[in-house]
Scaffold this motif. Structure first.
Motif, PDB file in Angstrom:
ATOM      1  N   PRO A 151       0.819  -1.232   0.000  1.00 19.84           N
ATOM      2  CA  PRO A 151       0.000   0.000   0.000  1.00 19.84           C
ATOM      3  C   PRO A 151       0.844   1.270   0.000  1.00 19.84           C
ATOM      4  O   PRO A 151       0.465   2.269  -0.614  1.00 19.84           O
ATOM      5  N   LYS A 152       1.994   1.247   0.686  1.00 19.84           N
ATOM      6  CA  LYS A 152       2.844   2.435   0.713  1.00 19.84           C
ATOM      7  C   LYS A 152       3.304   2.801  -0.683  1.00 19.84           C
ATOM      8  O   LYS A 152       3.252   3.980  -1.083  1.00 19.84           O
ATOM      9  N   SER A 153       3.773   1.825  -1.432  1.00 20.02           N
ATOM     10  CA  SER A 153       4.257   2.076  -2.786  1.00 20.02           C
ATOM     11  C   SER A 153       3.123   2.467  -3.731  1.00 20.02           C
ATOM     12  O   SER A 153       3.234   3.424  -4.503  1.00 20.02           O
ATOM     13  N   LEU A 154       2.024   1.736  -3.660  1.00 15.32           N
ATOM     14  CA  LEU A 154       0.930   1.969  -4.602  1.00 15.32           C
ATOM     15  C   LEU A 154       0.241   3.300  -4.346  1.00 15.32           C
ATOM     16  O   LEU A 154      -0.042   4.047  -5.293  1.00 15.32           O
ATOM     17  N   TRP A 155      -0.029   3.608  -3.094  1.00 14.47           N
ATOM     18  CA  TRP A 155      -0.764   4.845  -2.810  1.00 14.47           C
ATOM     19  C   TRP A 155       0.093   6.079  -3.032  1.00 14.47           C
ATOM     20  O   TRP A 155      -0.412   7.135  -3.405  1.00 14.47           O
ATOM     21  N   PHE A 156       1.402   5.952  -2.806  1.00 11.70           N
ATOM     22  CA  PHE A 156       2.267   7.080  -3.150  1.00 11.70           C
ATOM     23  C   PHE A 156       2.223   7.344  -4.644  1.00 11.70           C
ATOM     24  O   PHE A 156       2.133   8.503  -5.088  1.00 11.70           O
ATOM     25  N   LEU A 157       2.282   6.272  -5.441  1.00 10.31           N
ATOM     26  CA  LEU A 157       2.233   6.427  -6.893  1.00 10.31           C
ATOM     27  C   LEU A 157       0.897   7.004  -7.335  1.00 10.31           C
ATOM     28  O   LEU A 157       0.844   7.910  -8.180  1.00 10.31           O
TER      29      LEU A 157
END
Length: 353
Positions: free
Chosen positions: A144-150
């Motif tokens: 979620p950290k990677s996806l939501w930042f993107l």
């Protein structure tokens, strides 16, 4: 009129961009010297018909690439890179209506959809830039950290591009159709910077972490295609249009080369990502096809009625001496039951001779 930094006058004078009908001080936009012919379909004029076919082909190719990306369930950066292709597909779909003037340039909504198109372009190149750092594992991919930042950062860049374009078209916030510096930066300069950073990061990634150097070829072809798109669209559009008697112009080759560069991005990503077959649940049956090492080149191990599985045969009693073993009775084909047998006797019974 030549190319001028932070100005659309020279660009729109040579190539028919979707923003050009909304710029200039005449109120009628900036018209290029030469553009492709129009065709009439059901009393409707369709602009850039050849370019529209390339947009449709881009949608088909994007669907194929997304399908293959989603089938690699355990590949690194799968969820991140697929967002780039989703944004590209939406942009190409919108470009069909804008390039062809299905949404007329005099319509009040044309400026809104054009601003959306500019915002999508900004977010597409930003998404590509962030995907360039996924391989360095600054954040675990797919989390979620990677996806939501993107997702959030791509939306912010989309909103920024949309607001700058819309303010330029409507003459707000110190911008106007004649003051196009902000629009020039978000539509032309920012994408070029993102491409340069992405290419440099991927070259470093390949040289430092991979033993295979073949992905550098995909990067090279992608860069060449992107450069060719810019040169043909902004540098030789008028010459192309005049040479082929208005059938196509630089926009056709620009969109075509950009499609090829996007395909090279997929090819590069596919070449550097390997699927973990232990956890793969894809539809590739060959992944789970385990061959019996005891079988000869002509042997066939087929599960069917009256046969026994390879795992069960491992625990079966050995054949009697002189019975021919796995080869069956004399004259029988290798790996198959002898003629006249019922098919239930594996290992084959010794023949009576």
């Amino acid at each position: 009129m030549g190319f001028s930094f932070l100005s659309y006058d020279g660009i729109c004078d040579g190539v028919a961009l979707v923003v050009c009908p909304l710029l200039g001080d005449s109120g009628l936009g900036i018209e290029p010297k030469c553009y492709s012919r129009n065709v009439e379909i059901n009393s409707t004029l369709i602009f850039q018909p050849a370019t529209c076919f390339i947009h449709i082909a881009a949608l088909v190719m994007t669907a194929i690439m997304v399908y293959h990306i989603r089938s690699k369930y355990t590949a690194v950066g799968r969820k991140e890179i697929v967002l780039f292709f989703y944004l590209y597909a939406v942009s190409e779909m919108l470009a069909i209506f804008l390039d062809s003037a299905i949404i007329p340039t005099y319509s009040p909504v044309y400026s809104v959809f054009t601003a959306i198109y500019v915002g999508l372009g900004t977010s597409i190149f930003w998404c590509l830039l962030i995907n360039g750092f996924v391989g360095f594992q600054f954040a675990e991919d797919g989390t979620p950290k990677s996806l939501w930042f993107l997702r959030i950062s791509s939306f912010v860049l989309f909103a920024l591009g949309f607001l700058v374009a819309f303010a330029t078209f409507k003459g707000a916030a110190g911008m106007s159709p004649t003051k196009t510096q902000g629009l020039w930066i978000v539509q032309l300069l920012f994408p070029a910077v993102c491409v340069v950073i992405y290419v440099v990061s991927q070259v470093v990634l390949v040289l430092r972490t991979l033993d295979d150097r073949w992905p550098l070829g995909d990067i090279t072809f992608g860069v060449l295609a992107f450069v060719a798109a810019c040169v043909l669209m902004f540098g030789f559009s008028t010459q192309i249009c005049v040479a082929v008697k208005h059938y196509i112009d630089g926009t056709f080759f620009g969109v075509l080369c950009l499609l090829f560069s996007v395909m090279m991005i997929y090819k590069y990503w596919d070449s550097i990502t390997k699927e973990d077959l232990e956890f793969s649940v894809g539809s590739k049956a060959a992944v789970w096809d385990v061959k019996d090492p005891l079988l000869g080149p002509g042997d066939v191990d087929v599960m069917g009625p009256g046969s026994i599985s390879t795992h069960e045969s491992a625990f079966a009693a050995p054949p009697p001496l002189g019975g021919g073993g796995r080869m069956g009775s004399p004259g029988a084909p290798s790996g198959r039951l002898a003629p006249g047998k019922s098919g239930m006797g594996y290992p084959p019974q010794p023949s009576s001779y």
